[in-house]
Design a protein around this motif. Structure first.
Motif, PDB file in Angstrom:
ATOM      1  N   ASN A  74       0.845  -1.194   0.000  1.00 23.98           N
ATOM      2  CA  ASN A  74       0.000   0.000   0.000  1.00 23.98           C
ATOM      3  C   ASN A  74       0.880   1.243   0.000  1.00 23.98           C
ATOM      4  O   ASN A  74       1.842   1.332   0.759  1.00 23.98           O
ATOM      5  CB  ASN A  74      -0.916   0.015   1.221  1.00 23.98           C
ATOM      6  CG  ASN A  74      -1.880  -1.146   1.209  1.00 23.98           C
ATOM      7  OD1 ASN A  74      -2.304  -1.601   0.156  1.00 23.98           O
ATOM      8  ND2 ASN A  74      -2.206  -1.652   2.372  1.00 23.98           N
ATOM      9  N   TYR A  75       0.515   2.203  -0.841  1.00 22.89           N
ATOM     10  CA  TYR A  75       1.289   3.427  -1.009  1.00 22.89           C
ATOM     11  C   TYR A  75       0.370   4.623  -0.755  1.00 22.89           C
ATOM     12  O   TYR A  75      -0.778   4.630  -1.227  1.00 22.89           O
ATOM     13  CB  TYR A  75       1.819   3.475  -2.442  1.00 22.89           C
ATOM     14  CG  TYR A  75       2.382   4.804  -2.876  1.00 22.89           C
ATOM     15  CD1 TYR A  75       3.694   5.158  -2.574  1.00 22.89           C
ATOM     16  CD2 TYR A  75       1.618   5.702  -3.607  1.00 22.89           C
ATOM     17  CE1 TYR A  75       4.217   6.368  -2.985  1.00 22.89           C
ATOM     18  CE2 TYR A  75       2.141   6.913  -4.036  1.00 22.89           C
ATOM     19  CZ  TYR A  75       3.434   7.238  -3.719  1.00 22.89           C
ATOM     20  OH  TYR A  75       3.949   8.440  -4.132  1.00 22.89           O
ATOM     21  N   THR A  76       0.861   5.585  -0.009  1.00 21.04           N
ATOM     22  CA  THR A  76       0.102   6.822   0.198  1.00 21.04           C
ATOM     23  C   THR A  76       1.038   8.011   0.003  1.00 21.04           C
ATOM     24  O   THR A  76       2.230   7.942   0.314  1.00 21.04           O
ATOM     25  CB  THR A  76      -0.521   6.914   1.608  1.00 21.04           C
ATOM     26  OG1 THR A  76       0.515   6.850   2.584  1.00 21.04           O
ATOM     27  CG2 THR A  76      -1.528   5.817   1.850  1.00 21.04           C
ATOM     28  N   LYS A  77       0.477   9.092  -0.524  1.00 23.79           N
ATOM     29  CA  LYS A  77       1.251  10.310  -0.712  1.00 23.79           C
ATOM     30  C   LYS A  77       0.321  11.498  -0.495  1.00 23.79           C
ATOM     31  O   LYS A  77      -0.714  11.624  -1.137  1.00 23.79           O
ATOM     32  CB  LYS A  77       1.843  10.369  -2.112  1.00 23.79           C
ATOM     33  CG  LYS A  77       2.671  11.613  -2.368  1.00 23.79           C
ATOM     34  CD  LYS A  77       3.290  11.554  -3.743  1.00 23.79           C
ATOM     35  CE  LYS A  77       4.218  12.726  -3.965  1.00 23.79           C
ATOM     36  NZ  LYS A  77       4.901  12.624  -5.257  1.00 23.79           N
ATOM     37  N   ALA A  78       0.710  12.373   0.415  1.00 22.21           N
ATOM     38  CA  ALA A  78      -0.026  13.622   0.657  1.00 22.21           C
ATOM     39  C   ALA A  78       0.860  14.767   0.202  1.00 22.21           C
ATOM     40  O   ALA A  78       2.072  14.755   0.438  1.00 22.21           O
ATOM     41  CB  ALA A  78      -0.369  13.761   2.138  1.00 22.21           C
ATOM     42  N   VAL A  79       0.259  15.759  -0.458  1.00 25.16           N
ATOM     43  CA  VAL A  79       1.016  16.902  -0.953  1.00 25.16           C
ATOM     44  C   VAL A  79       0.244  18.182  -0.643  1.00 25.16           C
ATOM     45  O   VAL A  79      -0.974  18.246  -0.863  1.00 25.16           O
ATOM     46  CB  VAL A  79       1.250  16.814  -2.480  1.00 25.16           C
ATOM     47  CG1 VAL A  79       2.125  17.973  -2.959  1.00 25.16           C
ATOM     48  CG2 VAL A  79       1.862  15.485  -2.876  1.00 25.16           C
ATOM     49  N   VAL A  80       0.966  19.175  -0.130  1.00 24.73           N
ATOM     50  CA  VAL A  80       0.387  20.503   0.087  1.00 24.73           C
ATOM     51  C   VAL A  80       1.176  21.476  -0.779  1.00 24.73           C
ATOM     52  O   VAL A  80       2.395  21.578  -0.659  1.00 24.73           O
ATOM     53  CB  VAL A  80       0.450  20.922   1.575  1.00 24.73           C
ATOM     54  CG1 VAL A  80      -0.069  22.347   1.755  1.00 24.73           C
ATOM     55  CG2 VAL A  80      -0.339  19.951   2.446  1.00 24.73           C
ATOM     56  N   TYR A  81       0.464  22.169  -1.670  1.00 25.51           N
ATOM     57  CA  TYR A  81       1.069  23.128  -2.592  1.00 25.51           C
ATOM     58  C   TYR A  81       0.906  24.542  -2.044  1.00 25.51           C
ATOM     59  O   TYR A  81      -0.125  24.856  -1.432  1.00 25.51           O
ATOM     60  CB  TYR A  81       0.399  23.045  -3.964  1.00 25.51           C
ATOM     61  CG  TYR A  81       0.536  21.698  -4.620  1.00 25.51           C
ATOM     62  CD1 TYR A  81       1.593  21.425  -5.481  1.00 25.51           C
ATOM     63  CD2 TYR A  81      -0.401  20.692  -4.389  1.00 25.51           C
ATOM     64  CE1 TYR A  81       1.720  20.182  -6.090  1.00 25.51           C
ATOM     65  CE2 TYR A  81      -0.281  19.453  -4.991  1.00 25.51           C
ATOM     66  CZ  TYR A  81       0.777  19.202  -5.842  1.00 25.51           C
ATOM     67  OH  TYR A  81       0.900  17.972  -6.432  1.00 25.51           O
ATOM     68  N   PHE A  82       1.907  25.393  -2.314  1.00 28.60           N
ATOM     69  CA  PHE A  82       1.909  26.770  -1.825  1.00 28.60           C
ATOM     70  C   PHE A  82       2.074  27.763  -2.967  1.00 28.60           C
ATOM     71  O   PHE A  82       2.685  27.447  -3.987  1.00 28.60           O
ATOM     72  CB  PHE A  82       3.074  26.997  -0.844  1.00 28.60           C
ATOM     73  CG  PHE A  82       2.985  26.214   0.416  1.00 28.60           C
ATOM     74  CD1 PHE A  82       2.340  26.738   1.530  1.00 28.60           C
ATOM     75  CD2 PHE A  82       3.546  24.951   0.516  1.00 28.60           C
ATOM     76  CE1 PHE A  82       2.255  26.018   2.703  1.00 28.60           C
ATOM     77  CE2 PHE A  82       3.465  24.218   1.679  1.00 28.60           C
ATOM     78  CZ  PHE A  82       2.824  24.757   2.779  1.00 28.60           C
ATOM     79  N   SER A  83       1.564  28.960  -2.741  1.00 25.98           N
ATOM     80  CA  SER A  83       1.827  30.099  -3.598  1.00 25.98           C
ATOM     81  C   SER A  83       1.760  31.339  -2.712  1.00 25.98           C
ATOM     82  O   SER A  83       0.799  31.497  -1.947  1.00 25.98           O
ATOM     83  CB  SER A  83       0.793  30.195  -4.716  1.00 25.98           C
ATOM     84  OG  SER A  83       1.037  31.337  -5.503  1.00 25.98           O
TER      85      SER A  83
END
Length: 153
Positions: A102-111
């Motif tokens: 099982n693979y999980t990836k969380a990403v938070v993008y900024f500007s």
């Protein structure tokens, strides 16, 4: 023995009839931040996981839901409670995990030092011929639920 039992039974009644307890406002499904499926593994659905289950069971998703668009990088790091994969502030913050298949990836993008987008990818049977993967995005109540143009279908 009877006194002990009656004392134990009376404690919930004290809280039940306490006039100081305020009723909490009911939050409708339209008022809250939610996890929305952007790309599923099966005709715009996720065959192996639901948004409700992810929101309740995954700590990383609960962290993503608590992040707000006005948060800066330090606030995001504090709310997520997990160390991101890379320390570079000029990139999105990413968290990845691999447990068995099982693979999980969380990403938070900024500007401009504010959150613009939050995504969560989950895959089962990762890097196997029968891999299934779904991409979710956190949406604010004011955001329309439309397909993400940056994700190929």
């Amino acid at each position: 023995m009877k006194k002990a039992i009656s004392l134990i039974l009376s404690i919930p009644l004290i809280f039940l009839f306490d006039n100081k307890v305020q009723a909490q406002p009911v939050e409708s499904s339209y008022d809250r931040t939610k996890l929305v499926l952007v790309k599923g593994d099966n005709n715009n659905s996720c065959s192996f996981m639901s948004a409700d289950l992810l929101e309740r069971a995954a700590d990383i998703v609960q962290g993503l839901l608590s992040v707000t668009p006005l948060d800066n990088e330090q606030q995001v790091r504090y709310k997520m409670r997990f160390a991101p994969d890379q320390p570079n502030a000029h990139n999105p913050l990413e968290w990845t995990a691999l447990a068995q298949r099982n693979y999980t990836k969380a990403v938070v993008y900024f500007s401009n030092n504010a959150v613009t987008r939050r995504t969560f990818t989950m895959a089962i049977n990762y890097n196997q011929p029968n891999q299934k993967q779904c991409l979710w995005e956190v949406r604010q109540p004011s955001q329309r639920l439309e397909a993400d143009p940056s994700v190929s279908q």
